[in-house]
Write a protein that holds these residues in place. Structure first.
Motif, short mmCIF file in Angstrom:
data_model
loop_
_atom_site.label_atom_id
_atom_site.label_comp_id
_atom_site.label_asym_id
_atom_site.label_seq_id
_atom_site.Cartn_x
_atom_site.Cartn_y
_atom_site.Cartn_z
N GLY A 139 34.55 27.32 45.47
CA GLY A 139 35.69 27.70 46.17
C GLY A 139 35.15 28.20 47.49
N GLY A 140 34.14 28.12 47.90
CA GLY A 140 33.79 28.91 49.11
C GLY A 140 33.76 27.93 50.16
N GLY A 141 33.72 28.30 51.42
CA GLY A 141 33.65 27.29 52.57
C GLY A 141 33.89 28.01 53.93
N LEU A 142 34.23 27.20 54.70
CA LEU A 142 34.48 27.86 56.04
C LEU A 142 35.79 28.06 56.32
CD1 LEU A 142 33.60 28.46 59.04
CD2 LEU A 142 33.64 26.06 59.20
N VAL A 143 36.33 29.16 56.90
CA VAL A 143 37.66 29.13 57.01
C VAL A 143 38.04 30.17 58.41
CG1 VAL A 143 37.64 31.65 55.69
CG2 VAL A 143 40.10 30.06 56.12
N GLN A 144 39.05 30.12 59.08
CA GLN A 144 39.14 30.79 60.38
C GLN A 144 39.90 32.07 59.92
OE1 GLN A 144 42.10 28.56 62.75
NE2 GLN A 144 40.57 27.22 63.56
N PRO A 145 39.84 33.04 60.83
CA PRO A 145 40.09 34.49 60.72
C PRO A 145 41.73 34.33 60.45
CG PRO A 145 38.54 34.50 62.48
CD PRO A 145 38.63 33.15 62.07
N GLY A 146 42.00 35.35 59.34
CA GLY A 146 43.28 35.22 59.07
C GLY A 146 43.74 34.29 57.80
N GLY A 147 42.64 33.36 57.58
CA GLY A 147 42.72 32.36 56.62
C GLY A 147 42.79 32.81 55.24
N SER A 148 42.71 32.04 54.19
CA SER A 148 42.44 32.27 52.61
C SER A 148 41.66 31.45 51.81
CB SER A 148 44.02 32.23 52.08
OG SER A 148 44.84 33.32 52.47
N THR A 189 37.35 31.84 32.71
CA THR A 189 37.33 31.75 34.25
C THR A 189 37.82 33.13 34.93
OG1 THR A 189 37.52 29.27 34.31
CG2 THR A 189 38.08 30.64 36.33
N VAL A 190 36.99 33.47 35.79
CA VAL A 190 37.73 34.64 36.83
C VAL A 190 37.81 34.12 38.15
CG1 VAL A 190 35.01 35.45 37.21
CG2 VAL A 190 37.05 36.88 37.44
N TYR A 191 38.58 34.84 38.99
CA TYR A 191 38.99 34.27 40.25
C TYR A 191 38.87 35.56 41.22
CZ TYR A 191 41.23 30.73 37.39
OH TYR A 191 41.31 29.54 36.53
N LEU A 192 38.80 35.14 42.50
CA LEU A 192 39.01 36.14 43.58
C LEU A 192 39.70 35.43 44.68
CD1 LEU A 192 38.09 39.10 44.45
CD2 LEU A 192 36.21 37.50 45.77
N GLN A 193 41.06 35.92 44.88
CA GLN A 193 41.79 35.40 45.83
C GLN A 193 41.49 36.33 47.14
OE1 GLN A 193 44.27 32.68 45.95
NE2 GLN A 193 44.35 33.32 48.27
N MET A 194 41.13 35.82 48.22
CA MET A 194 40.92 36.26 49.41
C MET A 194 41.88 35.86 50.44
SD MET A 194 36.85 35.97 49.29
CE MET A 194 36.89 34.01 49.77
N ASN A 195 42.79 36.86 50.99
CA ASN A 195 43.78 36.76 51.97
C ASN A 195 43.29 37.18 53.21
OD1 ASN A 195 45.17 35.08 50.22
ND2 ASN A 195 46.29 36.82 49.67
N ASN A 196 43.86 36.94 54.17
CA ASN A 196 43.67 37.36 55.71
C ASN A 196 42.14 37.98 55.85
OD1 ASN A 196 44.25 38.95 58.21
ND2 ASN A 196 44.75 40.98 57.22
N LEU A 197 41.33 36.84 55.63
CA LEU A 197 39.85 36.93 55.66
C LEU A 197 39.48 37.28 57.32
CD1 LEU A 197 39.02 33.92 53.66
CD2 LEU A 197 38.00 36.11 53.55
N LYS A 198 38.40 37.95 57.36
CA LYS A 198 38.04 38.56 58.44
C LYS A 198 36.34 38.00 58.71
CE LYS A 198 40.73 42.82 58.18
NZ LYS A 198 40.76 44.34 57.98
N PRO A 199 35.93 37.88 59.89
CA PRO A 199 34.61 37.67 60.00
C PRO A 199 33.53 38.56 59.20
CG PRO A 199 35.79 37.44 62.22
CD PRO A 199 36.54 38.20 61.35
N ASP A 200 33.75 39.88 59.19
CA ASP A 200 32.80 40.61 58.27
C ASP A 200 33.05 40.46 56.70
OD1 ASP A 200 33.56 43.64 60.04
OD2 ASP A 200 32.47 42.19 60.48
N ASP A 201 33.82 39.50 56.41
CA ASP A 201 33.95 39.08 55.05
C ASP A 201 32.79 38.09 54.71
OD1 ASP A 201 37.26 39.37 55.06
OD2 ASP A 201 36.02 40.59 54.12
#
Length: 117
Positions: free
Chosen positions: A8-17, A77-89
């Motif tokens: 599930g990893g990848g490249l996302v823009q700031p503010g993305g999920s 399975t364990v999940y991590l939902q990540m919203n409003n992603l920031k560059p520091d993430d």
């Protein structure tokens, strides 16, 4: 043999999920504490979130209100939902499973999350 496989990893823009998944095998999943950690370049690995067998959770202050950890015991399975992603993430995110009997930690291979415009 304990195996943890993240996806599930990848490249996302700031503010993305993004939603990370970790499929576990070789354990009685429902009674193990599961967690997510991350390690950014040049930094130590840090806790992101834990979820216990009863679904109680702990979340790091740096991601509170943006990240949610959950588990599906039927799917191991364990999940991590990540919203409003920031560059520091930006980091490699690792799945963690801790044995309830020995407290020994097991780790997945990691999945890269990059937050950049």
């Amino acid at each position: 043999q304990v195996q943890l496989v993240e996806s599930g990893g990848g490249l996302v823009q700031p503010g993305g999920s993004l939603r990370l998944s970790c499929a576990a095998s070789g354990i009685i999943f429902g009674i193990w504490r599961m967690g997510w950690y991350r390690q950014a370049p040049g930094k130590e690995r840090e806790l992101v979130a834990h979820i216990f067998s009863g679904s109680t959770t702990t979340i790091a202050d740096s991601v509170k209100g943006r990240f949610t950890i959950s588990r599906d015991n039927a799917k191991n399975t364990v999940y991590l939902q990540m919203n409003n992603l920031k560059p520091d993430d930006t980091a490699v995110y690792y799945c963690n499973a801790q044995s309830p009997r020995t407290n020994y930690p097991y780790w997945g291979q990691g999945t890269q999350v990059t937050v950049s415009s």
